[in-house]
Design an enzyme around this catalytic site. Structure first.
Site, PDB file in Angstrom:
ATOM      1  CB  ILE A 181      35.039   5.407  51.861  1.00  0.00           C
ATOM      2  CG1 ILE A 181      34.352   4.761  53.069  1.00  0.00           C
ATOM      3  CG2 ILE A 181      34.769   6.905  51.827  1.00  0.00           C
ATOM      4  CD1 ILE A 181      32.843   4.834  53.021  1.00  0.00           C
ATOM      5  CB  ALA A 182      38.036   6.619  48.317  1.00  0.00           C
ATOM      6  CB  ALA A 183      38.455   2.512  44.452  1.00  0.00           C
ATOM      7  CB  SER A 213      46.305   3.910  41.201  1.00  0.00           C
ATOM      8  OG  SER A 213      47.134   4.604  42.110  1.00  0.00           O
ATOM      9  CG  LEU A 214      49.303   2.302  44.485  1.00  0.00           C
ATOM     10  CD1 LEU A 214      50.525   2.632  45.327  1.00  0.00           C
ATOM     11  CD2 LEU A 214      49.695   1.499  43.265  1.00  0.00           C
ATOM     12  N   GLY A 215      45.040   0.825  45.971  1.00  0.00           N
ATOM     13  CA  GLY A 215      44.200   0.161  46.954  1.00  0.00           C
ATOM     14  C   GLY A 215      42.878   0.879  47.120  1.00  0.00           C
ATOM     15  CE  LYS A 217      45.957   4.420  51.577  1.00  0.00           C
ATOM     16  NZ  LYS A 217      47.129   5.245  51.142  1.00  0.00           N
ATOM     17  CG  ASP A 275      50.443  11.869  44.661  1.00  0.00           C
ATOM     18  OD1 ASP A 275      50.163  12.594  43.681  1.00  0.00           O
ATOM     19  OD2 ASP A 275      49.832  10.820  44.919  1.00  0.00           O
TER      20      ASP A 275
END
Length: 647
Positions: free
Chosen positions: A172-174, A176-178, A194, A327
């Site tokens: 569904i989404a990518a 930077s870490l996974g 995730k 963040d």
């Protein structure tokens, strides 16, 4: 996790087909997948000394990676200079920004995280590059599904069809870490899964060793760099390593919800049975990113109210509990369809110590009081300056920075304008930015950027001040009692306008408990720590000199009562238990005798004056005299020309 419910999913029966086609169909990161020399048992705890031992002498690895890092930037720099020489730099600047984003993406997770941090720093990066770097938060290439599903099985210890009834065919989404998949458990719950990128620890460990070495070299080489670059890198790396441990993220999520539980705040449930170091399974949340203004409006949601919720939650994180989201970029905040604000990523959290929290509030008080000597000392206490720093030239520099702010109300200021002006002073004088402060600034600037996107007229400080006001009035901490005293009293004289404005702003805070605050105030006044207030209370109430502008203290009390009465939650009858409690205190009885005595003296003096003095000798107005021998006083003392508090 903000996808709509219509996201396609596949049953685990179709999984083999997806695994077989993933390698051919899915884009992957362009970094070579070679092992970077890190032992598999490398700890997730960031240890710079251990990294130095790991890579010291491994010049083949270090030089090769350093070459990979530097070469693309040299190419971009050469392109910029070539375009400048040809006179087309401005025209091609969007292409330069796009290339920078591509370089960071190609260089891997560490570079992407650094780019994400820069995307929240409008004081360092131009708007065009900011817009391009912001895409790093959403538009990242995923890695192969086959690798992701194999990692899930390896971490959980079960076949994937035993874990999930259905799972989406593509991420569904990518990030930077996974990357994240939508799935359904066999019990029916919709979840977000995730999965960490392969060989992540090895890549980040080598990069952080190089970046830390470069930071130490730059600090030694360039004397004008006064910030603790190595400390900032270590803080960043420590948080990054925590992000790589998904069990830590799960614990962060639960701690966040426990600390900031509120009807308007939500965090997803963690499914610990299906969570490991490299796999995190949490409740799926349907919502809208705060940057999608049109969708928020179409859903009938109040974008400004949502960001006010976010600002107040951030203030509680920073100034109350000290556990804060470091963040809060647009991808990590969702507007839920029921009007709540959801936080969905808890990988990068940080803490701020109590003395630092109180120090920040103290600095706000000194700024309001225009006490720049006190503000300079605050920077020493907050570890921006060494204790032996000569503050003499810094004090007028701070005054010059905030000169414009002194002529505005808090509601007219924005956080970025203040930090922009302050950054120049920090560059010219021996300031060093503590690592915790860099994360705080990043968090607040990001939040203000999101807020301005929703409402161009939004001012974070205007929304924040009511919270600060209610903290000053209600927090029993000795540090804040001192700050409140500094704010309200000047050379023993009560500044009624400050008290009225504080109370007016405090009642605008949604967390202001009027009844509880009155009880705390009464307890404080009649405690040992409130002796200074009791000593001044009689003079304040019965002496014209105890108030500003020569007006009587009793008139000010009447205005305060009217302000309290205007609050819907104020019930005068609820004061009876407080009055009964106070009446039994010896301090209250002594104060009552003093007030009665002063009232009798004042009444007797007025009676004698009315009987003995002819009308022509009577003063035209009691307010024309101050309380010391009838010497006329100025209408407004210099001490009252402070930064206006928001009405």
């Amino acid at each position: 996790m903000g996808a709509t419910p219509s996201t396609p999913v596949v049953t685990t029966a179709a999984r083999q087909h997806n695994l077989g086609s993933a390698a051919a169909d899915s884009p992957v990161m362009t970094i070579p997948p070679a092992n970077l020399g890190v032992a598999p048992e490398l700890s997730l705890r960031y240890d710079p000394e251990q990294l130095a031992k790991q890579y010291r002498g491994r010049w083949d690895l270090v030089v090769r990676r350093l070459f990979q890092l530097i070469t693309p930037f040299l190419g971009l720099l050469a392109w910029v200079f070539w375009d400048r020489w040809r006179g087309v730099e401005l025209k091609n600047r969007p292409k330069h920004a796009a290339r920078l984003r591509e370089i960071l993406t190609e260089l891997g997770p560490t570079a992407i995280k650094i780019g994400q941090a820069l995307s929240t720093r409008p004081d360092l990066v131009s708007p065009l590059f900011l817009e391009e770097l912001a895409k790093l938060q959403d538009e990242l290439p995923p890695f192969e599904n086959a690798i992701a599903f194999a990692l899930i099985e390896s971490e959980i210890g079960k076949p994937i069809d035993k874990i999930f009834r259905e799972i989406s065919p593509e991420p569904i989404a990518a990030a930077s870490l996974g990357q994240v998949y939508q799935a359904y458990l066999h019990s029916g719950e919709k979840v977000a899964v995730k999965v960490q990128r392969p060989d992540l620890i090895g890549r980040i460990s080598l990069d952080m060793y190089i970046v830390r070495s470069l930071a130490a070299w730059a600090k030694r080489t360039f004397r004008r760099i006064r910030s603790d670059l190595v400390g900032i890198v270590d803080e960043f790396a420590g948080r990054l390593y925590e992000e790589m441990d998904y069990t830590q993220e799960g614990r962060n999520a639960e701690r966040f919800l426990a600390l900031y539980r509120h009807p308007s705040i939500y965090a997803p449930k963690i499914y610990w049975e299906y969570t490991r170091t490299k796999v995190l399974t949490m409740e799926w949340i349907d919502g809208i990113k705060l940057t999608q203004v049109d969708k928020i409006a179409a859903a009938g949601l109040d974008g400004r109210h949502l960001i006010e919720i976010g600002v107040n939650c951030s203030l509680k994180q920073l100034l109350e509990n000290g556990f804060f989201h470091a963040d809060p970029h647009p991808g990590n905040l969702l507007a839920m369809y029921d009007g709540r604000l959801a936080y969905i990523d808890f990988g990068m959290m940080s803490t701020i110590a109590p003395h630092q929290r109180y120090g920040l509030i103290k600095a706000i008080v000194h700024l309001v009081n225009r006490d720049f000597a006190g503000l300079a000392q605050d920077y020493v206490d907050l570890e921006f300056l060494d204790p032996d720093t000569d503050l003499t030239p810094i004090i007028p520099a701070l005054e010059a920075v905030f000169a414009e702010a002194m002529g505005k109300s808090v509601s007219e200021l924005n956080f970025k304008s203040i930090t922009d002006r302050l950054s120049g002073v920090m560059y010219d004088f021996p300031f060093r930015v503590p690592a915790y402060y860099a994360l705080i600034i990043r968090s607040l600037l990001t939040l203000e950027g999101i807020a301005i996107g929703l409402d161009p007229n939004f001012k974070v400080l205007s929304v924040a001040y009511p919270y600060v006001a209610q903290r000053l009035l209600t927090d029993p901490a000795p540090e804040l009692r001192v700050s409140l005293r500094e704010l309200l009293f000047n050379q023993g004289q009560l500044r009624w306008n400050r008290l009225e404005n504080l109370l007016r702003n405090a009642v605008n805070s949604e967390d202001f408990d009027l009844q509880g605050s009155l009880e705390k105030a009464v307890d404080f006044i009649f405690s040992e720590r409130g002796a200074f207030l009791r000593e001044r209370l009689v003079d304040v109430l019965f002496s014209s000199s105890g108030s500003q502008g020569g007006s009587d203290g009793l008139a000010h009390l009447q205005r305060l009562w009217e302000l309290l009465s205007s609050n819907p939650s104020f019930q005068p009858l609820q004061l009876l238990p407080i009055v009964a409690k106070v009446a039994a205190k010896p301090e209250a009885q002594q104060l009552g005798r003093q007030l009665a005595s002063r009232w009798l003296q004042r009444s007797a003096a007025r009676l004698i004056r009315d009987l003995l003095l002819p009308d022509t000798e009577k003063p035209s107005s009691p307010s024309s005299l101050n309380g010391r021998g009838g010497i006329p006083g100025p209408a407004t003392s210099a001490s009252t020309a402070q930064l206006p508090l928001p009405a």
